[in-house]
Design a protein around this motif. Structure first.
Motif, PDB file in Angstrom:
ATOM      1  N   ARG A  62      47.560  49.291  49.971  1.00  0.00           N
ATOM      2  CA  ARG A  62      46.363  48.455  49.962  1.00  0.00           C
ATOM      3  C   ARG A  62      46.573  47.190  50.796  1.00  0.00           C
ATOM      4  O   ARG A  62      45.748  46.290  50.793  1.00  0.00           O
TER       5      ARG A  62
ATOM      6  N   GLU B 241      41.793  41.644  48.188  1.00  0.00           N
ATOM      7  CA  GLU B 241      41.118  42.887  48.562  1.00  0.00           C
ATOM      8  C   GLU B 241      41.291  43.167  50.053  1.00  0.00           C
ATOM      9  O   GLU B 241      41.601  42.265  50.835  1.00  0.00           O
TER      10      GLU B 241
ATOM     11  N   SER C 164      36.719  47.526  43.894  1.00  0.00           N
ATOM     12  CA  SER C 164      36.448  46.562  44.964  1.00  0.00           C
ATOM     13  C   SER C 164      35.088  45.910  44.731  1.00  0.00           C
ATOM     14  O   SER C 164      34.260  46.434  43.998  1.00  0.00           O
TER      15      SER C 164
ATOM     16  N   TRP D 179      38.788  48.150  49.410  1.00  0.00           N
ATOM     17  CA  TRP D 179      39.563  48.440  48.198  1.00  0.00           C
ATOM     18  C   TRP D 179      40.087  47.130  47.629  1.00  0.00           C
ATOM     19  O   TRP D 179      40.106  46.115  48.317  1.00  0.00           O
TER      20      TRP D 179
ATOM     21  N   GLY E  75      43.259  45.033  45.413  1.00  0.00           N
ATOM     22  CA  GLY E  75      44.677  45.056  45.072  1.00  0.00           C
ATOM     23  C   GLY E  75      45.073  43.702  44.519  1.00  0.00           C
ATOM     24  O   GLY E  75      44.210  42.845  44.285  1.00  0.00           O
TER      25      GLY E  75
END
Ligand SMILES: Cc1cc2nc3c(=O)[nH]c(=O)nc-3n(C[C@H](O)[C@H](O)[C@H](O)COP(=O)(O)OP(=O)(O)OC[C@H]3O[C@@H](n4cnc5c(N)ncnc54)[C@H](O)[C@@H]3O)c2cc1C
Lengths: 95, 399
Positions: B46, B226, B274, B302, B304
């Motif tokens: 990510r 993200e 997300s 996405w 993270g």
């Protein structure tokens, strides 16, 4: 028609043969299979290839389609211009 | 699953896999990796693929410099193309405070033999015409920094592990430990128990939870970050661009896609969904710095986390409370860069049973001793340390 390559993912040009080979190498998890072969990472984001690949994986692993889970579906649903997001235009119509 | 392993590695991210690979390479015996989901499911796939030694703490610069060397030969070493390219890294500053950090860091890096340079506005415009000069007060550039594809690096390590006989257990969650005295004797998982003589905690942002199961307290906190990727373009963007505010990162992989990310705020939910607000914040900030990005399509995004420590430097080495429990976490947003060297050094400590000089400053005991490795490029100040860290709050660095 002659025997040609059987394409599974048109965006990234991945053939069935390549999928089978990757699964045999040990990429038996759909998430890692996706990353190894590149399927479902092109413009369609998996809409045309993911289920085909899941079917191949299910067959080789002796599973039913119902037992298979898709990869995490990540937004956006279709590509969006960064300029539009930067302007907040994608929220048009929201209160 | 094995009933007994010499070393159990918790976490199948780039760090855990690098540690496992280096352990079997040294012949320490059976190594078992326990991963709750799939390999690379955490931050490791990510991130923004950036590899740099432009840090503000000497210890981090030294570690990263070693890691950069390993990355250069990693495709050959692991027999898997990691799509590595030495495109350099450009760090950007907009405020006077940020500019001062870059200036100070360049001086330190130069003293340690790293050839980072501050670019003047003319040079910046000539070499990087796509950046908006009005938004940039200072820029530092190291041409020897690089990038590699995050998915490829995870696969390269996991395939090497598989070949060398590491047991890779996916969908296997660590639930607890059997601790006797100051040692872990077994790891309890969702699929049964593994006896072992040593354990490595490489569970990324979940490391604090995992450590707590063994009675070990880590000061790490979660910072949400993200990422996003665009459609692929003809390759044009060599450097990794890192803006200190965030940090915000942007680069292009050898597959052609532009990859970007932004660290947001503290978030203990650890949920990986997300958000639209990230997409908007990131795009707004990225377009300011890099105007022509507005013509690119965002294809996928996405979420993270960074696993951030009070000083912004990783936690590496044995826990004080449980001596056979080795930490490899707290990377504070730099774990992709550091994974290769950390794998090597940690395997060495575990195999030899004694500390190596470059690793020792990173031991978990440093927080108690107040010997912090203050990393001024890490987003430490975005977290609320005071409420939970009474002993370290006074020494927590601010930027
Ligand atoms: C948006 C973003 C951008 C970034 N950009 C960069 C960059 O450009 N350069 C850089 O160097 N770093 C970057 N980073 C940081 C980097 O990604 C991380 O530091 C690195 O991936 C950490 O690797 P890891 O293996 O320690 O953690 P992870 O990859 O998170 O792996 C930890 C694993 O542990 C597993 N786990 C957790 N709990 C358990 C349990 N109880 N039992 C079993 N398994 C468990 C998880 O499922 C996970 O797979 C970025 C991070 C983000 C989020």
């Amino acid at each position: 028609m002659g025997k040609g390559k059987e394409i599974v993912c048109f965006c990234e040009d991945v053939s069935k043969e390549e999928i089978v080979k990757a699964i045999k190498m040990g990429f038996k998890d759909l998430e890692t299979l996706k990353r190894f072969t590149g399927i479902s990472t092109g413009p369609c984001q998996g809409k045309s290839c993911l289920f085909q690949v899941m079917r191949i994986l299910a067959q080789m692993e002796g599973k039913k389609m119902e037992e298979m889970a898709t990869t995490t579906i990540r937004p956006p649903a279709r590509p969006i211009l960064i300029g539009a997001l930067a302007e907040g235009e994608t929220r048009a119509g929201e209160g | 699953m094995l009933e007994k392993a010499e070393v159990v590695v918790i976490g199948g991210g780039v760090v855990g896999l690098s540690v496992a690979y280096n352990l079997v390479k040294r012949g320490v015996g059976k190594v078992s990796v326990l991963e709750r989901r799939y390999l690379g499911s955490g931050a490791s796939t990510r991130n923004c693929c950036g590899i740099r030694s432009q840090f503000g703490a000497e210890e981090n610069i030294r570690l990263a410099r070693e890691s950069k060397k390993i990355f250069q030969g990693l495709t050959a070493e692991l027999g898997f193309n990691i799509l590595h390219i030495k495109g350099g890294c450009m760090m950007l500053a907009s405020t006077p405070e940020e500019a001062e950090i870059l200036e100070r860091n360049v001086r330190l890096q130069n003293r340690l033999g790293v050839n980072t340079r501050l670019l003047n506005p003319g040079e910046l415009r000539a070499r990087f015409p796509y950046l908006n000069p009005d938004k940039i007060r200072a820029a530092s550039f190291d041409p020897t920094d690089s990038k590699a594809h995050h998915d490829a690096v995870v696969m390269a390590y996991s395939e090497a592990c598989r070949r060398l006989g590491v047991e890779l257990n996916t969908y296997t969650e660590v639930k607890g430990f059997k601790v006797e005295g100051k040692a872990i004797r077994a790891v309890k998982t969702s699929r049964g128990e593994v006896k072992c003589s040593r354990v490595v905690n490489a569970a990324g942002v979940w490391s604090r939870q995992v450590a707590r199961m063994a009675g070990v307290n880590l000061p790490n906190r979660p910072l949400r970050a993200e990422g996003m990727v665009t459609e692929p373009f003809h390759y044009f963007l060599d450097p990794t661009i890192v803006h200190l505010n965030g940090p915000l990162e942007l680069t292009q992989t050898l597959r052609g896609e532009l990859v970007g990310g932004l660290a947001d705020g503290e978030d203990f939910s650890l949920n990986l969904n997300s958000s639209l607000s990230f997409a908007e914040n990131f795009c707004k900030r990225a377009v300011e710095i890099f105007p022509r990005l507005k013509f690119a399509n965002l294809m996928r995004q996405w979420a993270g986390y960074f696993d951030v420590t009070p000083d912004g430097s990783p936690v590496l080495g044995p826990a004080e409370e449980v001596e056979n429990f080795f930490q490899a976490n707290g990377f504070s947003g730099h774990g992709f860069t550091l994974a290769p060297v950390v794998g090597r050094l940690l395997a060495e400590v575990i195999a030899k049973g004694k500390a190596t000089p470059s690793l020792e400053p990173f031991y978990p005991s440093r927080f108690r001793e107040g010997k912090l490795i203050v990393e001024n490029t890490a987003p430490v100040d975005r977290l609320s340390w005071a409420s939970t860290l009474p002993e370290a709050s006074s020494s927590a660095p601010s930027r």
